[in-house]
Design an enzyme around this catalytic site. Structure first.
Site, PDB file in Angstrom:
ATOM      1  N   CYS B  33      33.891  24.946  56.360  1.00 45.05           N
ATOM      2  CA  CYS B  33      34.043  26.346  56.026  1.00 45.05           C
ATOM      3  C   CYS B  33      33.654  27.255  57.174  1.00 45.05           C
ATOM      4  O   CYS B  33      33.756  28.463  57.055  1.00 45.05           O
ATOM      5  CB  CYS B  33      33.255  26.698  54.779  1.00 45.05           C
ATOM      6  SG  CYS B  33      31.507  26.515  54.993  1.00 45.05           S
ATOM      7  N   CYS B 102      26.425  34.673  59.002  1.00 46.84           N
ATOM      8  CA  CYS B 102      26.182  33.816  60.169  1.00 46.84           C
ATOM      9  C   CYS B 102      24.686  33.810  60.514  1.00 46.84           C
ATOM     10  O   CYS B 102      24.149  32.815  60.996  1.00 46.84           O
ATOM     11  CB  CYS B 102      26.982  34.278  61.384  1.00 46.84           C
ATOM     12  SG  CYS B 102      28.719  34.598  61.042  1.00 46.84           S
TER      13      CYS B 102
HETATM   14  S1  FES Z   1      31.004  31.280  62.001  1.00 38.42           S
HETATM   15 FE1  FES Z   1      32.634  31.975  60.760  1.00 38.42          FE
HETATM   16  S2  FES Z   1      32.196  34.054  60.613  1.00 38.42           S
HETATM   17 FE2  FES Z   1      30.573  33.381  61.829  1.00 38.42          FE
END
Ligand code: FES
Ligand SMILES: Cc1ncc(COP(=O)(O)O)c(C=O)c1O
Ligand SMILES: Cc1ncc(COP(=O)(O)O)c(C=O)c1O
Ligand code: FES
Lengths: 389, 147, 389
Positions: B33, B102
């Protein structure tokens, strides 16, 4: 000034000078409403007619089969909803593919919530649909097939003529989104045999906010925008004359320069593809090797992520795009990359560079050089790369 | 889109790399994901004397990894365990809303590395008593859409 | 050069120089797609944000409540279909008036064919709706009231605040088409209490092909154009940045100059109205004497027909419009003139002259002078006039 290299021509294009020149008088001199019967209105109407003729000529249609819209997305919505609602007495089944633009897919999903049934055809690893699967999908209830001409992400070109033949045989309307095709491959609607085809001006060096749709004479369709009697009562709203004039000019130029344009961008495309393949390992070219938009380059760079790649390229003045989940604003990577069978990890590292008329050989050299460094730098940071080393 | 600080930490990330024979290693995320973040710790006398990271992810993921390592370097493990994603975001002068997740990953990566250190040394770090190592902490991309 | 006097500002306006200047860089310099994350895209995005703030400020809304469209008609269609389809579980009844723009009326008629019920409120001889009739029309099933702010033909201004209060009390959404209101009367959406309000750029000296809609936070509405994630996922399509920038500038100018603009056109309007009344007999001013668009003049000239009048005016360089059946392209005269109770004969002789920022006193003198001659000439030809003489 800092070097700036634009390699995102499939997202949008700068307007050509000839296009802007043609538009200029219509902003505040010949500014009339094309529906008005006075001289200001007649000037506008004349300009409208010329633009319509130019679009018609560019695709081999009759002028009366061309309708202007506020963009490519509006035209996609119109084609699909317009056919669906006008023909629901005949059936409620629509066929499209998994790699359509969102302006097609999200309309289909909306229709699914409103009593229609939609089949989403698969594509192979190159992004090509399977004509046999299409044939099998058609039922008594099918009223529309909508398959795009040229994919905007991976550049794959579908067999439009063959699809049109199947559609015709079964008595089903066939719409194709040709937003990425116009000006990049020759188009003749009569020869192709499609019923509806739509375009967007800003993809062919014309102004933003203008599009058009070809609706073959006799096709039964509802308007999307009801109101005034413009566009032969099929699309209401005061016509955007400067925009339409610009679109007409852009289409004319696109056809006049088609061969030179294709030769130019194809050469640079192939140079960029070779440059990447020969200098960077763990890469994968997405899309079809030959049945491909002449300016489209789309690679996956394993072990790195697309947004990081874009930001790094942007820092050295290079503008590209990516189908990575991190740039999509949604949970998933590009539906197109998923449909051609990429894993999430691989899709994550996708980069699309699209070439246009203003791209030069030096630009490509500069891009290859920088790409090598950037990919290496990002891979050095990647926990995944570590493992393969 | 990103603050200058984010771009600085993205373009010139601090503490990139690996630590051989690290005292604690934490890896979180899920390539399925989104991103993967891996953090290596060197701990002497309960103090984090060195920290390195590797990240597969977007600009925000890389910048938050970099900032997180900066924020815990030289700190005691007790202090490091208190690092929150908000502290990382603040230190970076903010992140766009769809990118805040993140920073959560960065916090989780630090915790995972500290947990690994605790496991290896048979200690319990206050604040990590109930920690369950979870790989998939990535509640990805809830953008600001309305439909 | 031949004299040319434009008195059709309600049909469309010339763009102001400041508007064009503001747009120019976005055609081929800052030409990026606002969805792109590279520097070209960010430039576009910044311009988009500024324009949105300007529109929001012009009407007292939050920026997040403003959505750009491809024009006023698209916005009308969106408001009405969007509310209808999103709220059909609550009810299927819509209330509007008989004098709405076709972009509202034809959508309502379309919805009637698709399971909705529509009440068309009457208006009095001045074009005003009756608030009591409105209240009585509201039922348990009513989901939307759509009443225009300022009528485009006769200039009548409706009691929007009072309608909004009634709508609120009954828990019904209220949309108002403010295409003719913006820039001609002060607007504050919060004070008015409306839920949806739409605008068109080309009516306020901005570019054609751009509009906007105010959608109050929390209003439940479906998109009209599905696709990409633009406009907070509510209106798909690559944003028309130059157009939107121009619209933003035009709205800013309109608000800055509002008082001077109103004073200027109102003075000329009243001069023209007096000039006609005092010099030509058998005339009737259409619309409300005071609750009226400051630049709108609409007269019926008995015994003559509007198209002949327009053509004759055009020959002396004057551009106006008419609600006559002969100019409408349909069998009937303007639905607005019918709704205020005019007979077919009278409606036939209607003339709308709409005044704008570039109109001068001399223009008005010239128009009155010519109108006297032209009306007389046409009446001399008319078999109807003969009888009253
Ligand atoms: S790693 Fe996918 S939005 Fe930051
Ligand atoms: C009241 C009103 N609504 C809607 C419209 C439609 O706007 P557009 O021409 O931008 O589609 C107009 C003008 O034509 C109008 O006067
Ligand atoms: C294949 C395709 N269809 C439709 C569109 C939508 O066109 P527009 O941006 O003009 O709405 C695009 C581009 O965004 C496209 O690439
Ligand atoms: S008299 Fe000719 S159209 Fe009406």
């Amino acid at each position: 000034m800092k070097k700036r290299i634009y390699l995102d021509y499939s997202a949008t294009t700068p307007m050509k000078k000839e296009v802007l020149d043609e538009m200029m008088p219509y902003f505040n001199e010949k500014f009339g409403n094309a529906s008005s019967i006075h001289s200001f209105g007649r000037e506008a109407k004349e300009a409208l007619d010329i633009a319509r003729d130019r679009i018609a000529k560019a695709i081999g249609a009759a002028s009366s089969e061309i309708f202007f819209t506020g963009g490519g997305s509006e035209a996609d919505n119109w084609a699909i909803k317009g056919i669906a609602f006008a023909n629901k007495n005949k059936g409620s089944h629509i066929i499209t593919s998994k790699i359509e633009h969102h302006a097609v897919l999200h309309v289909c999903e909306y229709l699914e919530k409103n009593g229609f049934e939609v089949t989403y055809l698969d594509v192979d690893e190159y992004g090509m649909i399977d004509l046999e699967q299409l044939k099998e999908a058609i039922t008594d209830k099918t009223i529309l097939i909508s398959i795009m001409f040229v994919n905007n992400e991976i550049g794959t070109i579908q067999p439009i003529k063959e699809i049109a033949e199947i559609a015709k045989e079964k008595g089903v309307y066939f719409h194709t989104d040709a937003v990425q095709a116009l000006g990049n491959i020759p188009i003749d609607v009569k020869e192709l045999g499609v019923d509806l085809m739509n375009f967007s001006s800003h993809k062919i060096y014309g102004p933003k906010g203008v599009g058009a749709i070809y609706i073959k004479k006799g096709v039964k369709i509802h308007p999307l925008i009801h109101g005034g009697a413009q566009e032969r009562k099929r699309r209401a709203g005061t016509e955007n004359i400067p925009g339409i004039v610009g679109f007409g000019k852009a289409a004319e130029l696109a056809i006049e320069n088609l061969d030179a344009h294709i030769a130019h961008i194809q050469k640079l495309r192939d140079k960029l593809i070779e440059g990447i393949k020969n200098n960077i390992d763990y890469v994968r070219l997405n899309g079809h090797p030959t049945k491909r938009h002449p300016g489209n380059v789309n690679f996956c760079f394993e072990f790195i992520e697309g947004e990081s790649l874009l930001l790094s390229l942007d820092m050295v003045g290079i503008a590209g795009s990516s189908g990575s989940a991190c740039t999509s604003g949604s949970l998933d990577p590009s539906h197109v990359l998923m449909a051609i069978g990429l894993t999430h990890e691989i899709a994550h590292g996708s980069l699309r560079l699209t070439i246009g008329d203003f791209t030069t050989e030096e630009d490509i050299d500069y891009v290859i050089e920088n790409l090598i460094t950037i990919v290496d730098r990002l891979r050095q940071m990647s926990p995944l790369y570590e493992k393969v080393k | 889109m990103y603050s200058e600080k984010v771009m600085d930490h993205f373009m010139n990330p601090r503490n990139v790399g690996e630590i051989e024979k690290a005292d604690g290693v934490g890896e979180v995320g899920n390539a399925k994901c989104g991103d993967i973040m891996k953090i290596y710790l060197k701990v002497d006398d309960g103090i984090i004397t060195d920290v390195k990271f590797k990240t597969f992810g977007c600009g925000s993921a890389i910048a938050t990894s970099s900032m997180a390592t900066e924020l815990i370097k030289g700190k005691s493990i007790e202090e490091a365990v208190k690092l929150t994603n908000n502290a990382v975001v603040e230190a970076l002068d903010g992140l766009p809303k769809p990118k805040v997740h993140c920073s959560v990953l960065a916090e989780q990566a630090v915790k995972a590395a500290l947990y690994d250190y605790a496991q290896k040394n048979n200690i319990v770090i206050p604040g990590l008593e109930d920690y369950v190592p979870a790989k998939d902490v990535h509640d990805h991309h809830d953008g600001d859409g309305e439909e």
